[in-house]
Design a protein around this motif. Sequence first.
Motif, PDB file in Angstrom:
ATOM      1  N   SER A  72      12.563  -9.083  10.126  1.00  0.00           N
ATOM      2  CA  SER A  72      13.591  -9.824  10.843  1.00  0.00           C
ATOM      3  C   SER A  72      13.453 -11.267  10.378  1.00  0.00           C
ATOM      4  O   SER A  72      12.724 -11.557   9.425  1.00  0.00           O
ATOM      5  N   ASP A  73      14.114 -12.178  11.051  1.00  0.00           N
ATOM      6  CA  ASP A  73      13.997 -13.579  10.647  1.00  0.00           C
ATOM      7  C   ASP A  73      12.629 -14.164  10.978  1.00  0.00           C
ATOM      8  O   ASP A  73      12.264 -15.213  10.459  1.00  0.00           O
ATOM      9  N   THR A  74      11.873 -13.486  11.824  1.00  0.00           N
ATOM     10  CA  THR A  74      10.599 -14.064  12.257  1.00  0.00           C
ATOM     11  C   THR A  74       9.393 -13.151  12.096  1.00  0.00           C
ATOM     12  O   THR A  74       8.263 -13.627  12.137  1.00  0.00           O
ATOM     13  N   SER A  75       9.607 -11.838  11.921  1.00  0.00           N
ATOM     14  CA  SER A  75       8.451 -10.947  11.901  1.00  0.00           C
ATOM     15  C   SER A  75       8.597  -9.842  10.870  1.00  0.00           C
ATOM     16  O   SER A  75       9.694  -9.545  10.395  1.00  0.00           O
ATOM     17  N   LEU A  76       7.457  -9.233  10.559  1.00  0.00           N
ATOM     18  CA  LEU A  76       7.367  -8.169   9.563  1.00  0.00           C
ATOM     19  C   LEU A  76       7.278  -6.817  10.263  1.00  0.00           C
ATOM     20  O   LEU A  76       6.733  -6.707  11.361  1.00  0.00           O
ATOM     21  N   HIS A  77       7.827  -5.782   9.615  1.00  0.00           N
ATOM     22  CA  HIS A  77       7.783  -4.434  10.178  1.00  0.00           C
ATOM     23  C   HIS A  77       7.416  -3.431   9.089  1.00  0.00           C
ATOM     24  O   HIS A  77       7.847  -3.586   7.936  1.00  0.00           O
ATOM     25  N   LEU A  78       6.644  -2.423   9.442  1.00  0.00           N
ATOM     26  CA  LEU A  78       6.468  -1.265   8.573  1.00  0.00           C
ATOM     27  C   LEU A  78       7.673  -0.358   8.768  1.00  0.00           C
ATOM     28  O   LEU A  78       8.111  -0.121   9.900  1.00  0.00           O
ATOM     29  N   ARG A  79       8.222   0.162   7.674  1.00  0.00           N
ATOM     30  CA  ARG A  79       9.432   0.992   7.737  1.00  0.00           C
ATOM     31  C   ARG A  79       9.019   2.445   7.587  1.00  0.00           C
ATOM     32  O   ARG A  79       8.782   2.924   6.477  1.00  0.00           O
ATOM     33  N   LEU A  80       8.918   3.166   8.704  1.00  0.00           N
ATOM     34  CA  LEU A  80       8.517   4.568   8.696  1.00  0.00           C
ATOM     35  C   LEU A  80       9.751   5.405   9.011  1.00  0.00           C
ATOM     36  O   LEU A  80      10.029   5.738  10.162  1.00  0.00           O
ATOM     37  N   GLY A  81      10.527   5.727   7.984  1.00  0.00           N
ATOM     38  CA  GLY A  81      11.803   6.391   8.192  1.00  0.00           C
ATOM     39  C   GLY A  81      12.737   5.456   8.938  1.00  0.00           C
ATOM     40  O   GLY A  81      12.925   4.301   8.544  1.00  0.00           O
ATOM     41  N   ASP A  82      13.321   5.923  10.047  1.00  0.00           N
ATOM     42  CA  ASP A  82      14.181   5.073  10.855  1.00  0.00           C
ATOM     43  C   ASP A  82      13.398   4.223  11.834  1.00  0.00           C
ATOM     44  O   ASP A  82      13.966   3.381  12.532  1.00  0.00           O
ATOM     45  N   LEU A  83      12.101   4.446  11.902  1.00  0.00           N
ATOM     46  CA  LEU A  83      11.257   3.714  12.841  1.00  0.00           C
ATOM     47  C   LEU A  83      10.739   2.432  12.204  1.00  0.00           C
ATOM     48  O   LEU A  83      10.199   2.444  11.101  1.00  0.00           O
ATOM     49  N   LYS A  84      10.918   1.317  12.890  1.00  0.00           N
ATOM     50  CA  LYS A  84      10.399   0.030  12.438  1.00  0.00           C
ATOM     51  C   LYS A  84       9.249  -0.382  13.355  1.00  0.00           C
ATOM     52  O   LYS A  84       9.455  -0.603  14.548  1.00  0.00           O
ATOM     53  N   VAL A  85       8.066  -0.449  12.784  1.00  0.00           N
ATOM     54  CA  VAL A  85       6.866  -0.757  13.571  1.00  0.00           C
ATOM     55  C   VAL A  85       6.492  -2.223  13.358  1.00  0.00           C
ATOM     56  O   VAL A  85       6.115  -2.613  12.248  1.00  0.00           O
ATOM     57  N   PRO A  86       6.613  -3.059  14.398  1.00  0.00           N
ATOM     58  CA  PRO A  86       6.240  -4.473  14.248  1.00  0.00           C
ATOM     59  C   PRO A  86       4.781  -4.596  13.826  1.00  0.00           C
ATOM     60  O   PRO A  86       3.915  -3.890  14.320  1.00  0.00           O
ATOM     61  N   MET A  87       4.549  -5.495  12.896  1.00  0.00           N
ATOM     62  CA  MET A  87       3.196  -5.688  12.387  1.00  0.00           C
ATOM     63  C   MET A  87       2.999  -7.163  12.076  1.00  0.00           C
ATOM     64  O   MET A  87       3.706  -7.727  11.238  1.00  0.00           O
ATOM     65  N   GLY A 122       0.802  -1.217   0.000  1.00  0.00           N
ATOM     66  CA  GLY A 122       0.000   0.000   0.000  1.00  0.00           C
ATOM     67  C   GLY A 122       0.831   1.261   0.000  1.00  0.00           C
ATOM     68  O   GLY A 122       0.418   2.280   0.552  1.00  0.00           O
ATOM     69  N   GLY A 123       2.015   1.213  -0.581  1.00  0.00           N
ATOM     70  CA  GLY A 123       2.881   2.383  -0.651  1.00  0.00           C
ATOM     71  C   GLY A 123       3.770   2.574   0.557  1.00  0.00           C
ATOM     72  O   GLY A 123       4.608   3.482   0.575  1.00  0.00           O
ATOM     73  N   LEU A 124       3.636   1.734   1.581  1.00  0.00           N
ATOM     74  CA  LEU A 124       4.462   1.846   2.783  1.00  0.00           C
ATOM     75  C   LEU A 124       5.592   0.826   2.723  1.00  0.00           C
ATOM     76  O   LEU A 124       5.339  -0.383   2.565  1.00  0.00           O
ATOM     77  N   PRO A 125       6.848   1.281   2.847  1.00  0.00           N
ATOM     78  CA  PRO A 125       7.979   0.343   2.829  1.00  0.00           C
ATOM     79  C   PRO A 125       7.886  -0.639   3.993  1.00  0.00           C
ATOM     80  O   PRO A 125       7.382  -0.295   5.080  1.00  0.00           O
ATOM     81  N   ILE A 126       8.377  -1.833   3.762  1.00  0.00           N
ATOM     82  CA  ILE A 126       8.387  -2.844   4.818  1.00  0.00           C
ATOM     83  C   ILE A 126       9.787  -3.422   4.954  1.00  0.00           C
ATOM     84  O   ILE A 126      10.639  -3.261   4.084  1.00  0.00           O
ATOM     85  N   CYS A 127      10.023  -4.087   6.073  1.00  0.00           N
ATOM     86  CA  CYS A 127      11.258  -4.823   6.275  1.00  0.00           C
ATOM     87  C   CYS A 127      10.910  -6.002   7.167  1.00  0.00           C
ATOM     88  O   CYS A 127       9.776  -6.144   7.631  1.00  0.00           O
TER      89      CYS A 127
END
Length: 368
Positions: free
Chosen positions: A142-157, A135-140
């Motif tokens: 870890s080996d087990t979970s997904l995060h939304l990438r909001l600048g330097d902030l990684k929000v677990p999702m 949806g236009g939001l970068p993601i990243c």
Amino acid sequence: SRLGRGAMLRFNRLPVLPVVRAALRDVSKIPKISKSLGLVTALGLGLVTSFGQKAQRSKNVSCEDEPDEPELLESLVRRLPCGLRVLDQTDWWDVAREVPTAGKLRALLQTGGATFYDAEGYFVKTPMVALVAIGGLPICASDTSLHLRLGDLKVPMALEKLRAALRSQMGMTAMFSYLNRRGHEPEEMWKVVAKLGHFSVGHTAHLSFVLVGHSCAVENEFNSQRDVVHLGRLTVARTRSQKDPPLVVQRPELLPVFKDIRKQVQAAILSKVAEREKMESKDISIGDWQEALYIGWPAAKAHVAILTGSLRNLQKLVTSIDDDGKETEYRALLWQIAMACHLLLPDMFEDPSVKFKWRPPPHLLPEL
């Protein structure tokens, strides 16, 4: 980790391998990277005190160790437990930022997950497709979970919450047909339209994938689909990053042939790079000269691109998997896209191994 990253940024001019700088974003990677590169870090500060054998050479810093054998950069693609492959674009581009222009493409290919026949990274064996945005939001990941990438902030999702959000958006779009006269919740409405196969609501949500290590030839096929998906792609010839590109070798039996082709083309092209300055006519720009010269590389040269499409259009795109008139390389890339979409939304994208008759050659698919 915060102090360590800040300290590293203050020492940006030091010749640290880009993958180390990228790793500082995730403190869990530091011990692994440090050990493999022979680096000694000061705990609590993350300052690099010794560059060891794998440190990059520069004009200002010398290294007494003997040069090591060429070694490919580590892939930044992460595979979630469900099998979905994700790439953090921020870390990926951080790697490229530290590399000279002529070497950026190889660095992006290596850290983007493509595999190679050789240790130098000039002959691509297997391309990679990885999810980079929802949806236009970068993601990243870890080996087990997904995060939304909001600048330097990684929000677990949680992945299931992202699935629910996509389904809700499509369900709310469907509510307009009859103004939700039965009072369905958004996800409940999604189940109704999915059962009916009314997937036009999928145009309200979209995904972005990076394509890493495909050939310039097959990229033309994606270009012809621009009414279906958007393609952000590497300029074919008018850039210094195309000075010395890797080549895609689809069959291992052809590796000796492509090595010979690359050697001959490389020698011919690189011998002409500086000739613009010797020409009588000075009205040829650097861009024009690079375009005229680097177009001499074969269509097998490896590329990187980002493909973005609505969920509905991605459904349409992958139907070409069973088209025998399409290139095998193209269909194998579509297979990776279809599998990623299935892992994300199985109620909208059927498992390609069930939906399609064709099967990609194993050597064109990433290892599990």
